[in-house]
Design an enzyme around this catalytic site. Structure first.
Site: not given
Ligand code: G3H
Ligand code: ZN
Length: 279
Positions: A83-84, A135, A177
Site C-alpha cells: 500500500d502507498h 492515483e 486519511h
C-alpha cells in the site's frame, strides 16, 4: 487462498458490493482480518504500507512472509497488497516475495512524471501477473488527493487509466486519511460519474472517516475497494488500553494482545458484512 486483486475487485464490482482492504501493521492484525473474512466467507485484501515497512526498520520480508502464509492457508480468497508505495525498490521486492497487488503512489510527483512512472510500474506488474492500483497527481492540500476538498475529474481519470494501464484507480471524492471521527462527506454524485466513466474498479482511501450509512451509499454509487486503517487501529488500541487500565499488574503480552485481537476481528467482520451486503 492467495488471489489477485483484479479478480476480487472485478467480482465485487459485478455484484455491486464493496471489497474490504485492511492495513496490517503487525501479524496479529493479519490474523484478525483472515479470521473475519473466513467467518463471513468473503474475499478480503491484506495491505502492508510503505510506512509499516519503515516501522519494521525497513524490513518487508519478515512480516510479508507471515501475511502471505496466512493468505495462502485461508479458506477465503485473500489478496496481499503493498500500500502507498513510492519506493520502486520496495515494489520490486514485494513482487519477488509473491504479493498479488501493488499500489504505486506517485501522487506527490508532478502529473506528467506520475503518469510516466505509473506506466513503468504497470509494465513490471503486467510481466509478473500482479495487479496495480494507482492515483492521479496531487490536487491540493497537504493530504494530496485525499484532502477532503480534493476531487478527481472523471475524464482526466479515464485518460490516466488509458495512458498507464492500471487495474484499479484511487479517487478523491471527499474522504481524508487518518480521521478519528466518522464525519467525512462523500460526493456520491461524483462517485456515480466516476464509476460510469472510469473502466476499472474505484478505490476509496481514508475510509476510517466515513460512517456506515455513507459507506453503503458510496458502494451503491459504484465504489469497490474500501481502504480502512486508522479505525481498526483505534479499536485495537482502545481495547488494549482498557485492559491495561483495569489490570496494571499484567505482564503477559498475550493477556492484553488477545482482547485487542478479538475486538479488531469482530469489527473487521462487521465491516465486511456491511460492505458485502451493501449492493
Ligand atoms: O491506504 C490506506 C487507507 O487509505 C487507510 O486510511 O487510515 O484513514 O482509514 P485510514
Ligand atoms: Zn490510503
Amino acid at each position: 487462498m492467495l488471489a489477485p486483486l483484479t479478480h476480487l475487485a472485478l467480482h465485487c464490482r459485478r455484484k455491486g458490493t464493496g471489497l474490504g482492504a485492511f492495513n496490517v501493521i503487525h501479524l496479529e492484525n493479519a490474523e484478525s482480518i483472515v479470521e473475519a473474512a473466513e467467518r463471513l466467507d468473503v474475499p478480503v485484501v491484506l495491505q502492508i504500507s510503505e510506512n509499516a515497512v519503515k516501522f519494521h526498520g525497513g524490513r518487508l520480508a519478515p512480516l510479508a512472509r507471515g501475511v502471505l502464509a496466512l493468505a495462502e492457508q485461508s479458506s477465503s480468497r485473500a489478496c496481499v497488497h503493498l500500500d502507498h508505495a513510492k519506493d520502486t525498490g520496495l515494489i520490486r521486492e514485494a513482487i519477488g516475495l509473491g504479493f498479488t497487488s501493488i499500489m504505486y503512489d506517485g501522487s506527490h510527483l508532478p502529473d506528467e512524471q506520475n503518469r510516466a512512472e505509473t506506466a513503468r510500474v504497470a509494465g513490471w506488474c503486467l510481466d509478473a501477473g500482479v495487479s496495480l492500483e494507482a492515483e492521479l497527481g496531487e490536487v491540493g492540500g497537504k493530504d494530496g488527493v485525499h484532502a477532503p476538498g480534493a476531487r478527481t475529474d472523471p475524464d482526466d481519470a479515464a485518460r490516466f487509466v488509458a495512458e498507464t494501464g492500471v487495474d484499479l484507480l484511487a479517487v478523491a471524492v471527499g474522504s481524508s486519511h487518518a480521521m478519528t471521527e466518522r464525519t467525512a462527506q462523500l460526493d456520491l454524485d461524483l462517485i456515480g460519474r466516476l464509476a460510469e466513466t472510469v473502466p476499472v474498479p474505484l478505490v476509496l482511501h481514508g475510509s476510517s472517516g466515513v460512517s456506515d450509512e455513507s459507506m453503503v451509499a458510496a458502494i451503491r454509487a459504484g465504489m469497490t475497494k474500501i481502504n480502512v486503517s486508522t479505525h481498526l487501529n483505534h479499536v485495537f488500541t482502545r481495547t488494549v488500553r482498557q485492559v491495561l487500565d483495569e489490570h496494571p499488574e499484567m505482564v503477559d503480552s498475550r493477556k492484553w494482545a488477545g482482547p485487542g485481537y478479538r475486538a479488531m476481528t469482530d469489527e473487521v467482520a462487521r465491516l465486511l458484512e456491511l460492505y458485502s451486503t451493501a449492493g
